[in-house]
Design a protein around this motif. Structure first.
Motif, PDB file in Angstrom:
ATOM      1  N   CYS A 183      12.411 -43.444  15.740  1.00 24.49           N
ATOM      2  CA  CYS A 183      11.758 -43.164  14.458  1.00 24.49           C
ATOM      3  C   CYS A 183      12.349 -41.901  13.844  1.00 24.49           C
ATOM      4  O   CYS A 183      12.462 -40.867  14.503  1.00 24.49           O
ATOM      5  CB  CYS A 183      10.248 -43.009  14.667  1.00 24.49           C
ATOM      6  N   LEU A 184      12.711 -41.995  12.570  1.00 21.45           N
ATOM      7  CA  LEU A 184      13.208 -40.853  11.801  1.00 21.45           C
ATOM      8  C   LEU A 184      12.356 -40.718  10.544  1.00 21.45           C
ATOM      9  O   LEU A 184      12.163 -41.691   9.819  1.00 21.45           O
ATOM     10  CB  LEU A 184      14.677 -41.053  11.424  1.00 21.45           C
ATOM     11  N   THR A 185      11.855 -39.515  10.296  1.00 20.38           N
ATOM     12  CA  THR A 185      11.013 -39.260   9.125  1.00 20.38           C
ATOM     13  C   THR A 185      11.666 -38.196   8.254  1.00 20.38           C
ATOM     14  O   THR A 185      12.065 -37.142   8.751  1.00 20.38           O
ATOM     15  CB  THR A 185       9.611 -38.788   9.552  1.00 20.38           C
ATOM     16  N   VAL A 186      11.776 -38.479   6.964  1.00 16.39           N
ATOM     17  CA  VAL A 186      12.350 -37.544   5.995  1.00 16.39           C
ATOM     18  C   VAL A 186      11.301 -37.271   4.927  1.00 16.39           C
ATOM     19  O   VAL A 186      10.737 -38.208   4.348  1.00 16.39           O
ATOM     20  CB  VAL A 186      13.630 -38.111   5.354  1.00 16.39           C
ATOM     21  N   THR A 187      11.024 -35.989   4.671  1.00 16.41           N
ATOM     22  CA  THR A 187      10.029 -35.603   3.670  1.00 16.41           C
ATOM     23  C   THR A 187      10.599 -34.497   2.783  1.00 16.41           C
ATOM     24  O   THR A 187      11.545 -33.796   3.180  1.00 16.41           O
ATOM     25  CB  THR A 187       8.735 -35.101   4.336  1.00 16.41           C
TER      26      THR A 187
END
Length: 308
Positions: free
Chosen positions: A79-83
């Motif tokens: 899982c990769l999260t970009v904000t």
């Protein structure tokens, strides 16, 4: 899949079909639990008891349930999260940070081929990408809240909280607080009186001893109460699950959430596929994204959850 589809949150029927196979054992356990209080009441004076029929009847269901859980959770995707609020990602000054949808997509795609990232997934796999879009902080926070209510990813939870606080700050900074007239009426703080504190400390120990005698009960009565609590807990859990299924039934497509799955392929191929097709434009100035990389089996739960 070459287009970004609006997300329709729904109950993952296929990924959780194994739960229906446990209904017979669950009903049997529920019936046995419901009659436990009556059976316990008749145990007084008996030296031994016969076990109920649940254990033997539920062995196969237990094995099937454990195997299904292990299979569902055994292939957890990367899982990769970009904000917008991550360092070096969003644009803007101070607390106000922005990240348009095309720039978000570039960030997600570039991490697939980032050779300096030791955690980057390798080998032929599938990629499921989610985009959360907004034009205002309050709208952005509400979009994230709808997803976090079902699948709370820590980075998205923090982003939701920060966006909501920024939206509240923009509204409340124009509010001038009003102070009431002085002096004000208030209750007498008796708990700060020295005599009251000493008396309270002296009485607390005596009251605790008396309460222990008042709460004394027989072991059989405690078992009956425990069985009743377990039955009530099971009913509550079943109702909570049914309420969640009803909430997700007949959901509407949410255009502020977009999803897409690509693959199979290695990291370079997944990056190329992810950048193909028409994506949301720069009109979405606030966006966050999640990229899940794994096998089809590992992605099946989230894929069905978002309606792909």
């Amino acid at each position: 899949m070459t287009t970004w589809a609006p997300v329709t949150m729904q109950w993952p029927e296929q990924a959780t079909h194994w739960m229906g196979e446990l209904s017979a054992a669950k009903d049997l356990a529920g019936g046995e639990l419901a009659s436990t209080a009556q059976r316990l009441a008749g145990l007084d004076g008996m030296t031994s008891t016969n076990p109920g029929p649940v254990g033997a009847a539920a062995e196969s269901a237990i094995a099937a349930g454990r195997a299904a859980l292990a299979g569902q959770m055994g292939e957890v995707p990367a899982c990769l999260t970009v904000t917008p609020f991550q360092s070096g990602v969003g644009q803007g000054r101070g607390q106000q940070r922005f990240l348009s949808a095309p720039n978000l997509l570039q960030q997600l795609a570039s991490k697939l081929v980032d050779a300096g990232d030791a955690g980057r997934p390798t080998g032929p796999q599938y990629a499921l990408s989610l985009m959360f879009l907004g034009t205002r902080y309050d709208q952005f926070a509400e979009t994230l809240a709808r997803f976090n209510a079902l699948l709370p990813i820590p980075d998205l939870v923090r982003t939701e909280r920060r966006a909501r606080n920024l939206s509240r700050l923009e509204t409340e900074k124009w509010v001038i607080p009003t102070a009431g007239p002085l002096p004000r009426w208030q209750t007498l703080p008796l708990e700060r009186c020295t005599l009251v504190k000493a008396a309270k400390q002296s009485m607390s120990g005596q009251l605790a001893v008396l309460e222990s005698y008042a709460a004394d009960s027989s072991p059989m009565g405690e078992l009956v109460a425990l069985a009743s609590r377990k039955a009530a807990q099971q009913v509550g859990r079943d109702q909570q699950l049914n309420d969640l299924k009803a909430l997700l039934a007949g959901g509407n497509a949410d255009t502020s959430m977009r999803a897409r799955i690509v693959g199979p392929g290695d990291s370079s191929e997944l990056r190329r596929l992810l950048l193909e097709g028409e994506a949301p434009g720069h009109e979405w100035v606030l966006s966050a994204g999640v990229l899940l990389v794994g096998s089809q089996q590992g992605l099946s739960f989230v894929r069905e959850l978002v309606g792909l």
